[in-house]
Design a protein around this motif. Structure first.
Motif, PDB file in Angstrom:
ATOM      1  N   THR B  61      29.602  37.394  35.009  1.00  0.00           N
ATOM      2  CA  THR B  61      30.562  36.578  35.765  1.00  0.00           C
ATOM      3  C   THR B  61      30.675  37.077  37.205  1.00  0.00           C
ATOM      4  O   THR B  61      30.561  36.309  38.167  1.00  0.00           O
ATOM      5  N   SER B  62      30.877  38.393  37.357  1.00  0.00           N
ATOM      6  CA  SER B  62      31.056  38.904  38.725  1.00  0.00           C
ATOM      7  C   SER B  62      29.755  38.812  39.517  1.00  0.00           C
ATOM      8  O   SER B  62      29.792  38.712  40.749  1.00  0.00           O
ATOM      9  N   THR B  63      28.607  38.825  38.842  1.00  0.00           N
ATOM     10  CA  THR B  63      27.339  38.625  39.544  1.00  0.00           C
ATOM     11  C   THR B  63      27.314  37.230  40.181  1.00  0.00           C
ATOM     12  O   THR B  63      26.948  37.064  41.342  1.00  0.00           O
ATOM     13  N   ALA B  64      27.762  36.235  39.398  1.00  0.00           N
ATOM     14  CA  ALA B  64      27.787  34.867  39.928  1.00  0.00           C
ATOM     15  C   ALA B  64      28.758  34.738  41.094  1.00  0.00           C
ATOM     16  O   ALA B  64      28.544  33.940  42.007  1.00  0.00           O
ATOM     17  N   PHE B  65      29.827  35.561  41.071  1.00  0.00           N
ATOM     18  CA  PHE B  65      30.841  35.480  42.137  1.00  0.00           C
ATOM     19  C   PHE B  65      30.594  36.476  43.268  1.00  0.00           C
ATOM     20  O   PHE B  65      31.516  36.794  44.038  1.00  0.00           O
ATOM     21  N   ALA B  66      29.366  36.951  43.399  1.00  0.00           N
ATOM     22  CA  ALA B  66      29.051  37.939  44.423  1.00  0.00           C
ATOM     23  C   ALA B  66      29.315  37.423  45.843  1.00  0.00           C
ATOM     24  O   ALA B  66      29.544  38.203  46.765  1.00  0.00           O
ATOM     25  N   GLY B  67      29.296  36.093  46.007  1.00  0.00           N
ATOM     26  CA  GLY B  67      29.472  35.543  47.361  1.00  0.00           C
ATOM     27  C   GLY B  67      30.911  35.306  47.762  1.00  0.00           C
ATOM     28  O   GLY B  67      31.193  34.877  48.886  1.00  0.00           O
ATOM     29  N   ILE B  68      31.846  35.617  46.868  1.00  0.00           N
ATOM     30  CA  ILE B  68      33.234  35.206  47.140  1.00  0.00           C
ATOM     31  C   ILE B  68      33.848  35.964  48.315  1.00  0.00           C
ATOM     32  O   ILE B  68      34.700  35.436  49.037  1.00  0.00           O
ATOM     33  N   ARG B  69      33.389  37.208  48.566  1.00  0.00           N
ATOM     34  CA  ARG B  69      33.982  37.985  49.666  1.00  0.00           C
ATOM     35  C   ARG B  69      33.631  37.394  51.024  1.00  0.00           C
ATOM     36  O   ARG B  69      34.349  37.608  51.999  1.00  0.00           O
ATOM     37  N   LEU B  70      32.510  36.669  51.070  1.00  0.00           N
ATOM     38  CA  LEU B  70      32.207  35.954  52.316  1.00  0.00           C
ATOM     39  C   LEU B  70      32.815  34.553  52.305  1.00  0.00           C
ATOM     40  O   LEU B  70      33.313  34.073  53.322  1.00  0.00           O
ATOM     41  N   GLY B  71      32.766  33.925  51.131  1.00  0.00           N
ATOM     42  CA  GLY B  71      33.332  32.581  51.016  1.00  0.00           C
ATOM     43  C   GLY B  71      34.816  32.561  51.325  1.00  0.00           C
ATOM     44  O   GLY B  71      35.326  31.603  51.917  1.00  0.00           O
ATOM     45  N   GLU B  72      35.503  33.652  50.980  1.00  0.00           N
ATOM     46  CA  GLU B  72      36.951  33.689  51.217  1.00  0.00           C
ATOM     47  C   GLU B  72      37.278  33.630  52.709  1.00  0.00           C
ATOM     48  O   GLU B  72      38.317  33.119  53.094  1.00  0.00           O
ATOM     49  N   LEU B  73      36.360  34.147  53.552  1.00  0.00           N
ATOM     50  CA  LEU B  73      36.625  34.113  54.994  1.00  0.00           C
ATOM     51  C   LEU B  73      36.773  32.676  55.483  1.00  0.00           C
ATOM     52  O   LEU B  73      37.636  32.374  56.317  1.00  0.00           O
ATOM     53  N   ILE B 127      31.565  25.620  39.714  1.00  0.00           N
ATOM     54  CA  ILE B 127      30.161  25.383  40.076  1.00  0.00           C
ATOM     55  C   ILE B 127      29.468  26.712  40.356  1.00  0.00           C
ATOM     56  O   ILE B 127      28.304  26.909  39.968  1.00  0.00           O
ATOM     57  N   THR B 128      30.179  27.629  40.990  1.00  0.00           N
ATOM     58  CA  THR B 128      29.608  28.958  41.221  1.00  0.00           C
ATOM     59  C   THR B 128      29.257  29.622  39.886  1.00  0.00           C
ATOM     60  O   THR B 128      28.155  30.182  39.713  1.00  0.00           O
ATOM     61  N   PHE B 129      30.182  29.529  38.941  1.00  0.00           N
ATOM     62  CA  PHE B 129      29.959  30.164  37.639  1.00  0.00           C
ATOM     63  C   PHE B 129      28.749  29.550  36.939  1.00  0.00           C
ATOM     64  O   PHE B 129      27.824  30.266  36.532  1.00  0.00           O
ATOM     65  N   PHE B 130      28.725  28.235  36.838  1.00  0.00           N
ATOM     66  CA  PHE B 130      27.639  27.588  36.081  1.00  0.00           C
ATOM     67  C   PHE B 130      26.296  27.760  36.769  1.00  0.00           C
ATOM     68  O   PHE B 130      25.274  27.980  36.124  1.00  0.00           O
ATOM     69  N   THR B 131      26.281  27.669  38.097  1.00  0.00           N
ATOM     70  CA  THR B 131      25.025  27.868  38.829  1.00  0.00           C
ATOM     71  C   THR B 131      24.507  29.283  38.582  1.00  0.00           C
ATOM     72  O   THR B 131      23.328  29.496  38.273  1.00  0.00           O
ATOM     73  N   GLY B 132      25.416  30.247  38.701  1.00  0.00           N
ATOM     74  CA  GLY B 132      25.034  31.649  38.495  1.00  0.00           C
ATOM     75  C   GLY B 132      24.485  31.883  37.097  1.00  0.00           C
ATOM     76  O   GLY B 132      23.442  32.530  36.925  1.00  0.00           O
ATOM     77  N   GLN B 133      25.167  31.337  36.098  1.00  0.00           N
ATOM     78  CA  GLN B 133      24.722  31.560  34.722  1.00  0.00           C
ATOM     79  C   GLN B 133      23.367  30.905  34.469  1.00  0.00           C
ATOM     80  O   GLN B 133      22.508  31.461  33.786  1.00  0.00           O
ATOM     81  N   ALA B 134      23.169  29.719  35.060  1.00  0.00           N
ATOM     82  CA  ALA B 134      21.879  29.041  34.873  1.00  0.00           C
ATOM     83  C   ALA B 134      20.754  29.894  35.433  1.00  0.00           C
ATOM     84  O   ALA B 134      19.651  29.949  34.855  1.00  0.00           O
ATOM     85  N   LEU B 149      36.825  32.742  31.040  1.00  0.00           N
ATOM     86  CA  LEU B 149      37.522  31.580  31.574  1.00  0.00           C
ATOM     87  C   LEU B 149      38.646  32.027  32.529  1.00  0.00           C
ATOM     88  O   LEU B 149      38.840  31.456  33.605  1.00  0.00           O
ATOM     89  N   ARG B 150      39.351  33.101  32.135  1.00  0.00           N
ATOM     90  CA  ARG B 150      40.412  33.636  32.994  1.00  0.00           C
ATOM     91  C   ARG B 150      39.844  34.102  34.340  1.00  0.00           C
ATOM     92  O   ARG B 150      40.450  33.872  35.405  1.00  0.00           O
ATOM     93  N   ALA B 151      38.677  34.714  34.278  1.00  0.00           N
ATOM     94  CA  ALA B 151      38.059  35.193  35.518  1.00  0.00           C
ATOM     95  C   ALA B 151      37.679  34.039  36.437  1.00  0.00           C
ATOM     96  O   ALA B 151      37.845  34.140  37.663  1.00  0.00           O
TER      97      ALA B 151
END
Lengths: 335, 255
Positions: B61-73, B127-134, B149-151
């Motif tokens: 999960t966190s691998t898929a969300f690796a971009g969030i620290r830039l996306g949050e900007l 979409i980030t989650f599903f793309t990452g998992q795919a 799901l909570r994450a």
């Protein structure tokens, strides 16, 4: 009706507005006149509850601005020419304003048509000239079809065509029975638009009177006479019972005198005249004289301080005409 | 009193009628999804190499969300601009003349801003989650796994709260350039750096972004100061504090 009671605003150590009390009469154009920095914009912001008064109060139809529900339906204001998001279209700017006060959407298109911005309604405000920005600001003021409209220096920076348009608009709004309150630092502008005049200087009220009254009191006409025989002239004038004042370069001015009658009088007594000319002081001069006095009261902190305010004091102030100039000169030397 | 639904409609018109809304929100989506996809792909292709000598369980999960620290900007910029552009143009005086009830006005702004940010964040998170998992292939996880799901929802709430926090800070500073100059370096540099410096990190662990990001964790980390729900509460407290502070400044200052 807008009513101010002892309205005061202090910015740190300076008094921007000093115990200002007046009423804006209904259904006419009231000019709010004063030099730059006199406190006109601060007063207008306090009327709209944007700036909070340090003292006193201001009401609109007896209520504070913040107590008005949907205020755009009571009072429309133009404060700054380009207070719009540069990336938003003219129509969207008016649309959000209309929605905030539950004004029907058709008013947006009516207001755009009224100020002639229909062709650029869907253009972003970034590309607007100052005149177009001013028109958009006026459209937002008129959006709620308000009883009262308030414009802060609406003709600043406009071309002659824009100035004429705003003048006519203000007259038309007043003719429709609306209250128009407009600020300016130009007497000449107010002379052609305002029915009533409120003059302030350094945040204090200097005059509050109908325009015809202001003109009557201040449009000073005089006849200037210059002679190599001043003593004889003064004798003749004294005998004829004519009041006179010293003019420039050793001349004398007979206030309200008749040109031909004075010429005849001088000839009848054999007084040689080197000059006999009509003098007309403009309203602009009267205004500058009035506000110069207000500066004087503050600079000197003298006993005249409380004289400003009542309309009648201006007439008294005018008598000091000749004294005021040396005082002004002295002040310049101090600087 | 101005009608609250009228304020919401009006603020919605404002927000949808400027281009910066589209750009910043689109950027939030593209950066978060795109970087997450890239990291997921790289991880999948080099899995054994990446995981050599790593003892902790692999967190897909966190691998898929690796971009969030830039996306949050991008969503922080969205929050700053939505409030701050009124101050740069003098528009705030037009707004307050139309709606003199300042607290109600800022509440309306926050509701519209928060709702839009939440919708975009939820879509972005899933979409980030599903793309990452795919792209993670055999190493992927599913929403059915514990805490996943909570994450994912946590990621959406994290973005939304940072956006509202930034909006509140901007209302306090009343200047969008200043707000960007404070918030972007804080979230991009200061907070991440301080959160790994010994001793200082105890304090930095209570910053809104660190706290909020606890919601994204699927596995417990060694020595983590608190759990995901405490992180949510801390981040929410920051957000509400910033908005209340913004409202107090708006109510007390001359416009």
């Amino acid at each position: 009706m807008i009513e101010l009671h002892d309205l005061t605003k202090r910015h740190g150590r300076t008094l921007a507005v000093d115990r200002l009390s007046f009423r804006v009469p209904q259904g006419v154009v009231t000019g709010f006149l004063g030099p730059n920095g006199a406190g006109k914009s601060t007063t207008m912001r306090m009327i709209l509850d944007l700036d909070r008064p340090t003292g006193g109060r201001v009401t609109i139809d007896g209520r504070r601005y913040g107590q008005l529900s949907e205020p755009l339906k009571y009072i429309g204001a133009l404060l700054e020419a380009k207070a719009v998001h540069p990336g938003r279209t003219a129509r969207d700017h008016l649309l959000w304003l209309a929605q905030s006060n539950r004004i029907p959407e058709r008013r947006v298109d009516e207001a755009l048509a009224l100020v002639g911005l229909t062709p650029v309604a869907r253009k972003r405000a970034r590309g607007f000239s100052l005149g177009m920005g001013q028109r958009l600001g006026i459209a937002s003021a008129l959006l709620g079809d308000p009883e009262i409209v308030m414009f802060d220096e609406p003709v600043n920076g406009l071309d002659p065509e824009g100035i004429l348009w705003i003048r006519n608009l203000m007259k038309r709004l007043a003719a429709e029975g609306r209250t128009v309150f407009v600020s300016s630092h130009l007497m000449s502008e107010m002379a052609v638009t305002a029915d009533h005049l409120v003059v302030i200087g350094r945040g204090r009220l200097l005059a509050d009177l109908p325009m015809p009254e202001f003109i009557k009191r201040n449009s000073r006409s005089a006849v200037r006479m210059r002679t190599p025989q001043p003593e004889r002239l003064l004798d003749v004038l004294a005998v004829a019972g004519l009041r006179h004042e010293p003019g420039p370069d050793g001349s004398y001015e007979v206030v309200g005198g008749d040109l031909a009658a004075l010429g005849d009088l001088a000839a009848a007594h054999g007084v040689v005249l080197h000059e006999l000319s009509p003098q007309q002081a403009s309203l602009e001069e009267a205004f500058m004289q009035m506000t110069a006095d207000s500066v004087e009261y503050h600079a000197g902190d003298g006993p005249g301080r409380d004289a400003a305010g009542a309309p009648g004091t201006w007439a008294a102030g005018r008598q000091q005409h000749s004294n005021a100039q040396p005082a002004a000169a002295a002040r310049q030397e101090e600087n | 009193m101005a009608s609250f639904p009228a304020i919401l409609r009006s603020e919605w018109t404002k927000i949808r009628s400027v281009r910066s809304t589209i750009w910043t929100l689109a950027l939030t989506f593209v950066v978060t999804v795109g970087l997450g996809a890239l990291l997921s792909l790289l991880t999948n292709n080099n899995f054994t190499e990446f995981r050599r000598n790593v003892q902790t369980p692999f967190d897909a999960t966190s691998t898929a969300f690796a971009g969030i620290r830039l996306g949050e900007l991008a969503i922080i910029v969205f929050g700053v601009l939505a409030i701050g552009n009124e101050y740069s143009s003098g528009l705030i005086r037009v707004t307050l003349a139309a709606v003199p009830q300042r607290g109600t006005l800022l509440t309306g702004k926050a509701v519209v801003l928060g709702a839009l940010a939440l919708v975009v964040s939820v879509v972005t998170a899933f979409i980030t989650f599903f793309t990452g998992q795919a792209l993670l292939g055999s190493h992927s996880t599913t929403l059915g796994e514990p805490h996943v799901l909570r994450a994912v929802f946590g990621a959406a709430l994290y973005l939304t709260m940072l956006c509202l926090f930034s909006a509140g800070v901007t209302a306090m500073l009343r200047n969008q350039t200043l707000a960007l100059g404070v918030l972007v370096p804080f979230f991009f540099l200061l907070s991440p750096i301080l959160s790994v410096v010994p001793k200082v990190k105890t304090l930095a662990h209570y910053f809104p972004d660190y706290a909020g990001s606890r919601m994204l964790l699927v596995f417990e980390e060694q020595g983590q100061p608190y759990g995901p729900w405490a992180g949510f509460a801390i981040c929410l407290a920051w957000t509400l504090a910033a908005l209340v502070g913004g409202a107090l400044v708006l109510k007390s200052r001359d416009a």
